[in-house]
Enzyme design. Structure first.
Site, mmCIF file in Angstrom:
data_model
loop_
_atom_site.group_PDB
_atom_site.id
_atom_site.type_symbol
_atom_site.label_atom_id
_atom_site.label_comp_id
_atom_site.label_asym_id
_atom_site.label_seq_id
_atom_site.Cartn_x
_atom_site.Cartn_y
_atom_site.Cartn_z
ATOM 1 N N GLU A 1 0.855 -1.190 0.000
ATOM 2 C CA GLU A 1 0.000 0.000 0.000
ATOM 3 C C GLU A 1 0.890 1.240 0.000
ATOM 4 O O GLU A 1 1.862 1.312 0.759
ATOM 5 C CB GLU A 1 -0.918 -0.006 1.228
ATOM 6 C CG GLU A 1 -1.738 1.247 1.446
ATOM 7 C CD GLU A 1 -2.625 1.587 0.259
ATOM 8 O OE1 GLU A 1 -2.517 2.735 -0.230
ATOM 9 O OE2 GLU A 1 -3.403 0.708 -0.184
ATOM 10 N N ASP B 1 -15.668 -2.912 -8.839
ATOM 11 C CA ASP B 1 -17.049 -2.488 -9.038
ATOM 12 C C ASP B 1 -17.200 -1.736 -10.355
ATOM 13 O O ASP B 1 -18.300 -1.321 -10.711
ATOM 14 C CB ASP B 1 -17.508 -1.587 -7.891
ATOM 15 C CG ASP B 1 -16.702 -0.299 -7.822
ATOM 16 O OD1 ASP B 1 -15.449 -0.379 -7.829
ATOM 17 O OD2 ASP B 1 -17.306 0.789 -7.791
ATOM 18 N N THR C 1 -13.144 -6.956 1.102
ATOM 19 C CA THR C 1 -12.554 -5.675 1.469
ATOM 20 C C THR C 1 -13.622 -4.791 2.096
ATOM 21 O O THR C 1 -14.822 -5.063 1.995
ATOM 22 C CB THR C 1 -11.974 -4.955 0.242
ATOM 23 O OG1 THR C 1 -13.042 -4.432 -0.551
ATOM 24 C CG2 THR C 1 -11.111 -5.882 -0.604
ATOM 25 N N GLU C 2 -13.180 -3.705 2.711
ATOM 26 C CA GLU C 2 -14.125 -2.739 3.268
ATOM 27 C C GLU C 2 -15.001 -2.149 2.170
ATOM 28 O O GLU C 2 -16.213 -1.976 2.345
ATOM 29 C CB GLU C 2 -13.370 -1.623 3.992
ATOM 30 C CG GLU C 2 -12.634 -2.077 5.248
ATOM 31 C CD GLU C 2 -11.230 -2.593 4.964
ATOM 32 O OE1 GLU C 2 -10.497 -2.837 5.924
ATOM 33 O OE2 GLU C 2 -10.871 -2.751 3.771
ATOM 34 N N TYR C 3 -14.382 -1.831 1.030
ATOM 35 C CA TYR C 3 -15.144 -1.316 -0.109
ATOM 36 C C TYR C 3 -16.193 -2.329 -0.556
ATOM 37 O O TYR C 3 -17.339 -1.980 -0.856
ATOM 38 C CB TYR C 3 -14.208 -1.024 -1.285
ATOM 39 C CG TYR C 3 -13.595 0.350 -1.295
ATOM 40 C CD1 TYR C 3 -14.374 1.492 -1.130
ATOM 41 C CD2 TYR C 3 -12.229 0.506 -1.502
ATOM 42 C CE1 TYR C 3 -13.807 2.749 -1.153
ATOM 43 C CE2 TYR C 3 -11.643 1.767 -1.526
ATOM 44 C CZ TYR C 3 -12.439 2.885 -1.357
ATOM 45 O OH TYR C 3 -11.864 4.133 -1.382
ATOM 46 N N GLU C 4 -15.798 -3.575 -0.630
ATOM 47 C CA GLU C 4 -16.694 -4.624 -1.110
ATOM 48 C C GLU C 4 -17.936 -4.733 -0.239
ATOM 49 O O GLU C 4 -19.063 -4.842 -0.747
ATOM 50 C CB GLU C 4 -15.940 -5.953 -1.138
ATOM 51 C CG GLU C 4 -16.650 -7.073 -1.840
ATOM 52 C CD GLU C 4 -15.738 -8.271 -2.042
ATOM 53 O OE1 GLU C 4 -16.211 -9.276 -2.594
ATOM 54 O OE2 GLU C 4 -14.542 -8.195 -1.648
ATOM 55 N N ASP D 1 -7.948 1.677 -8.427
ATOM 56 C CA ASP D 1 -8.408 2.898 -9.084
ATOM 57 C C ASP D 1 -8.640 2.597 -10.564
ATOM 58 O O ASP D 1 -7.731 2.144 -11.259
ATOM 59 C CB ASP D 1 -7.346 3.991 -8.935
ATOM 60 C CG ASP D 1 -7.849 5.368 -9.332
ATOM 61 O OD1 ASP D 1 -8.717 5.458 -10.229
ATOM 62 O OD2 ASP D 1 -7.367 6.360 -8.755
#
Length: 211
Positions: free
Chosen positions: A68, A153, A190-193, A117
């Site tokens: 990261e 996404d 993931t948190e986004y998921e 991204d």
């Protein structure tokens, strides 16, 4: 992702044994770092690290590297790793464009790219982590039959990625256009998921393999 600035994040990171401050010293020597010959998987752009921590706990016989470029996110994740006492994971504050400086040829068995991204503007396509320029690097770092696991996404990024994988002669082992709509077999998220699932947004997934 909004990240609170921590002015001394780099110094704080050095307090944790799970953080590798000079990863270039372990190029072609990561098995020495982990002190075993277990397979090595890497997540590029791990964010807060929930996904890779989950995998590491589920698979103690696999070594994980979380990469990261945002120091504050690495710090947040390394604190969680210490609290959860996970032993088979190391974290790196590094940029993906410099992967070849820290990893040797054929050193990695699997690469995870989660919600990278999408860089939607055409003039920025070379920045996408599935652009053929990056795929050339991954092909060097992956072992024979090594895999890239992509989740996103972004339908546009997904379609772009499939095209790039095909052009670089990867075998598409799995292509799913609504991962959680068809099945919820994914344990590591993931948190986004989790956010996108709650919003009802489709998640696209593919697995590309070097033959």
């Amino acid at each position: 992702m909004r990240v609170r600035n921590i002015s001394n994040a780099k110094e704080l990171l050095k307090e944790y044994k799970e953080y590798v401050a000079a990863p270039q010293l372990f190029k072609e020597q990561w098995h020495t770092y982990f002190e075993n010959q277990n397979p090595i998987h890497i997540e590029i752009g791990m964010g807060k690290g929930q996904f890779i921590r989950t995998l590491a706990k589920l698979n103690p016989n696999i070594n994980y590297i979380g990469l990261e470029k945002v120091e504050e996110l690495v710090l947040k994740s390394v604190r969680s790793i210490e609290a959860e006492e996970i032993c088979n994971i190391s974290l790196i504050n590094w940029n993906a464009v410099k992967l070849e400086e820290i990893l040797g040829e054929g050193e990695i068995e699997r690469i995870y790219l989660n919600f990278s991204d999408p860089w939607p503007k055409a003039r920025h396509d070379k920045r996408r982590l599935t652009h053929h320029g990056f795929l050339d690097i991954y092909q060097k770092l992956l072992k024979d039959h090594g895999e890239i696991h992509l989740k996103t996404d972004s339908k546009a990024l997904f379609e772009f990625s499939l095209e790039q994988f095909t052009q670089k002669n990867f075998t598409l082992v799995e292509v799913i256009e609504d991962l959680h709509g068809s099945t919820d077999k994914e344990i590591a998220k993931t948190e986004y998921e989790e956010k996108f699932i709650a919003e009802g947004k489709p998640i696209y997934k593919c697995i590309a393999r070097i033959e």
